[in-house]
Design an enzyme around this catalytic site. Sequence first.
Site, PDB file in Angstrom:
ATOM      1  CE1 TYR A   1      81.774  39.572   9.290  1.00 13.50           C
ATOM      2  CE2 TYR A   1      80.682  38.793  11.245  1.00 13.50           C
ATOM      3  CZ  TYR A   1      80.546  38.998   9.803  1.00 13.50           C
ATOM      4  OH  TYR A   1      79.579  38.309   9.056  1.00 13.50           O
TER       5      TYR A   1
ATOM      6  CE  LYS B   1      79.204  42.035   8.251  1.00 12.84           C
ATOM      7  NZ  LYS B   1      78.898  42.604   6.781  1.00 12.84           N
TER       8      LYS B   1
END
Length: 271
Positions: free
Chosen positions: A172, A176
């Site tokens: 994640y 990002k």
Amino acid sequence: MRSDAPASQFARPTSGRLDGRVAVVTGAGRGIGRAFALGLAGEGARVAVLSRSADELEEVVGGIRELGSDGLALVVDCMDGPAIKQAVDDAAAHFGGLDILFNNVGGLIGDLTQLVALDHDDELFEQNLFLNLTTAYYGSRAALPHMVEGGYGRIVNTGSGYAKRGGGLISYSAAKHGVVGLTRAMAYQVPQEITVNCFCPGWTETALADWDRLAVLVGSAEAARSSAASENVQQRILEAHELAPMAVLLACPESAGITGQVISVDGGYRI
């Protein structure tokens, strides 16, 4: 218990700043994407909303129409890049153009115990990268020709508090951080009338902030929520509708000088 703000929260002003504009929001069935879609509609934009859930999309379209604008629900599996591109093209064809794109879809795929560094599942790593980063490429790739043709464009990519800092799950966080790089690279390579920015929420009451699910990492849902709230200056979890005003600004004509930026609405997350 999380609750989405009613459409009336985004009541349309007398003269909308986005009257006549067309927007696409991915991951718009609930939470932050829903708030973005209603915020844009409240300023007069016609909005196509994309996600996998027809029922949720129809509810959002109902809210858009309640605000006096026009909406379009497009059911799309955002793990399918060509399908994202087709949906963006379909929205542009339906409304006769495209001015604004919010690459908002994202989240976590897999059991959280499979997403920590020492035990990370290889396939889940790739899937989480695709969901949180590659989807923004596909959406933008389809939207840009329409924006160039129309002479106006606003692309907003949803990042995260973990887009600028460490501490998150590795797939994640890597994705990002990649969204920030994608944003900055693209900002250099598009015409002047198109802006590209990264919007970074902090902890927000959405499906992603599933405290029961996060409990596996810290022991209990209460501990997960308390820990998250403690990470920002305001010591709280934000509501999705609080993010909409900044998102709307980034879509409006008056934001023409804002591009390549990473902008947070997060209660002062880890400052």
